[in-house]
Write a protein that holds these residues in place. Structure first.
Motif, PDB file in Angstrom:
ATOM      1  N   ARG A 149     -24.866 -47.105  12.548  1.00 31.17           N
ATOM      2  CA  ARG A 149     -24.609 -46.313  11.212  1.00 31.17           C
ATOM      3  C   ARG A 149     -23.759 -44.869  11.949  1.00 31.17           C
ATOM      4  N   VAL A 150     -24.425 -44.833  13.084  1.00 30.45           N
ATOM      5  CA  VAL A 150     -23.741 -42.974  13.813  1.00 30.45           C
ATOM      6  C   VAL A 150     -22.076 -43.394  14.610  1.00 30.45           C
ATOM      7  N   GLU A 151     -22.239 -44.308  14.926  1.00 28.61           N
ATOM      8  CA  GLU A 151     -20.526 -44.922  15.328  1.00 28.61           C
ATOM      9  C   GLU A 151     -20.154 -44.956  13.770  1.00 28.61           C
ATOM     10  N   SER A 192     -28.562 -34.640   3.184  1.00 32.85           N
ATOM     11  CA  SER A 192     -28.894 -34.584   4.245  1.00 32.85           C
ATOM     12  C   SER A 192     -28.541 -35.960   5.516  1.00 32.85           C
ATOM     13  N   PHE A 193     -27.284 -36.557   5.261  1.00 26.87           N
ATOM     14  CA  PHE A 193     -25.929 -36.674   5.995  1.00 26.87           C
ATOM     15  C   PHE A 193     -25.754 -36.059   7.222  1.00 26.87           C
ATOM     16  N   CYS A 194     -25.807 -34.345   6.870  1.00 25.20           N
ATOM     17  CA  CYS A 194     -25.297 -33.470   8.122  1.00 25.20           C
ATOM     18  C   CYS A 194     -26.711 -33.737   9.532  1.00 25.20           C
ATOM     19  N   TYR A 195     -27.654 -34.002   7.863  1.00 30.73           N
ATOM     20  CA  TYR A 195     -29.338 -33.637   9.335  1.00 30.73           C
ATOM     21  C   TYR A 195     -29.073 -34.811   9.995  1.00 30.73           C
ATOM     22  N   ARG A 204     -26.647 -34.692  12.853  1.00 35.87           N
ATOM     23  CA  ARG A 204     -26.999 -33.903  14.096  1.00 35.87           C
ATOM     24  C   ARG A 204     -28.189 -34.197  14.555  1.00 35.87           C
ATOM     25  N   ARG A 205     -29.213 -34.684  14.244  1.00 36.21           N
ATOM     26  CA  ARG A 205     -30.566 -35.150  14.643  1.00 36.21           C
ATOM     27  C   ARG A 205     -29.798 -36.264  15.912  1.00 36.21           C
ATOM     28  N   ALA A 206     -28.698 -37.282  16.103  1.00 37.73           N
ATOM     29  CA  ALA A 206     -28.512 -38.205  16.085  1.00 37.73           C
ATOM     30  C   ALA A 206     -27.433 -38.172  17.581  1.00 37.73           C
ATOM     31  N   THR A 207     -26.940 -37.243  17.067  1.00 36.26           N
ATOM     32  CA  THR A 207     -25.632 -36.672  18.089  1.00 36.26           C
ATOM     33  C   THR A 207     -25.922 -35.290  18.569  1.00 36.26           C
ATOM     34  N   SER A 208     -27.034 -34.310  18.307  1.00 36.33           N
ATOM     35  CA  SER A 208     -27.288 -32.871  18.107  1.00 36.33           C
ATOM     36  C   SER A 208     -25.760 -32.007  17.888  1.00 36.33           C
ATOM     37  N   GLU A 209     -24.873 -32.795  17.254  1.00 35.09           N
ATOM     38  CA  GLU A 209     -23.200 -31.339  16.651  1.00 35.09           C
ATOM     39  C   GLU A 209     -23.793 -32.292  14.988  1.00 35.09           C
TER      40      GLU A 209
END
Length: 287
Positions: A235-237, A263-266, A269-274
């Motif tokens: 999902r991140v990719e 909620s998507f932005c949170y 950021r949690r998954a990618t640190s940005e």
């Protein structure tokens, strides 16, 4: 000085007796569908930006024209093989290409690597953090060469050769230990591309004709992570691909099934640190 060849521009390059490295920029005016042939060297490709949507590849001389497998962030084409690559989107893509002399690998290991159907398929998506780390180090050196760059390229190429040998042997071990068949992994990857709802374990197990227990055990052996971790990373990719296509953060959030952009932005950021905005700025799209 950059060199242009059709839709590929070479931004920087380094070479050593056993390896050559290039930072390249691809531009696709339409979804790519091309065949390339590696005659004399192993070709490793690390995508530095998201690959175009639904990037996939085939070995037509081995598999026929209908079978395609997912193309990962890192893939390998052995010497003497023709690979056909496709995707469903156009645009720009940056990659690091590393070509390694097979004669050097023969000398190191006193044997040739075997490339049967199983190994070719596994080479299209090399999820090995050590290989990715070594490729990123080559990318940094190619972009900003320093003292003894040629020697460094040769040393890293030798490390890559060792890791590829271990990876190939690991593919054989996975088969013996009960990893999932490539066709089952392919069905799972295809299901993960469907939006917006994420599949349940029970759904994926039913899809590939296994029990939940068999699926979770075999998947961890094959991918070296849990099904949940793999779904989250997929999902991140997918989010990165959407953001790289200039789709808005709001549209990306709702397409992926989030209840709100915040909620998507949170989650991103949690998954990618940005944040999504920081990611887009880093890859040159601004906010």
């Amino acid at each position: 000085m950059a060199v242009s060849t059709n839709s590929m521009r070479i931004e920087a390059e380094l070479s050593a007796p056993i390896a050559a490295v290039q930072l390249v920029q691809f531009h696709f005016d339409e979804p790519p569908d091309s065949v390339f042939h590696e005659d004399h060297r192993y070709r490793l490709d690390l995508c530095l930006t998201p690959r175009p949507r639904n990037a996939r590849a085939s070995y037509p001389e081995r598999w026929g024209g209908d079978r395609f497998e997912r193309l990962g962030a890192v893939f390998l084409v052995p010497p003497g093989e023709a690979m056909r690559a496709r995707s469903d989107a156009c645009g720009d893509q940056s990659s690091l290409l590393c070509q390694i002399d097979p004669k050097a690998m023969q000398k190191w290991f006193e044997t040739d690597l075997t490339w049967d159907d199983r190994h070719l398929a596994a080479g299209l998506d090399i999820r090995n953090t050590t290989v990715q780390g070594l490729m990123m180090r080559l990318a940094e050196e190619t972009k900003n060469p320093g003292f003894a760059s040629e020697m460094l390229v040769e040393l890293i190429a030798a490390q890559l050769g060792i890791e590829l040998y271990r990876y190939q042997k690991g593919v054989e071990d996975l088969s013996k230990q009960g990893g999932l068949a490539p066709w089952r992994l392919r069905l799972i990857d295809e299901r993960l591309k469907e939006l917006p709802a994420m599949p349940t374990l029970a759904e994926l197990a039913d899809l590939v004709g296994l029990s939940v227990r068999q699926l979770t055990r075999g998947f961890r052996i094959s991918r070296e992570c849990s099904v949940g971790e793999y779904v989250a990373q997929s999902r991140v990719e997918l989010a990165k691909q959407m953001l790289a296509s200039e789709q808005s953060v709001k549209a990306t959030a709702y397409t992926l099934g989030f209840s709100s952009p915040s909620s998507f932005c949170y989650a991103f950021r949690r998954a990618t640190s940005e944040t999504p905005g920081q990611y887009r700025q880093r890859i040159g799209l601004g906010r």
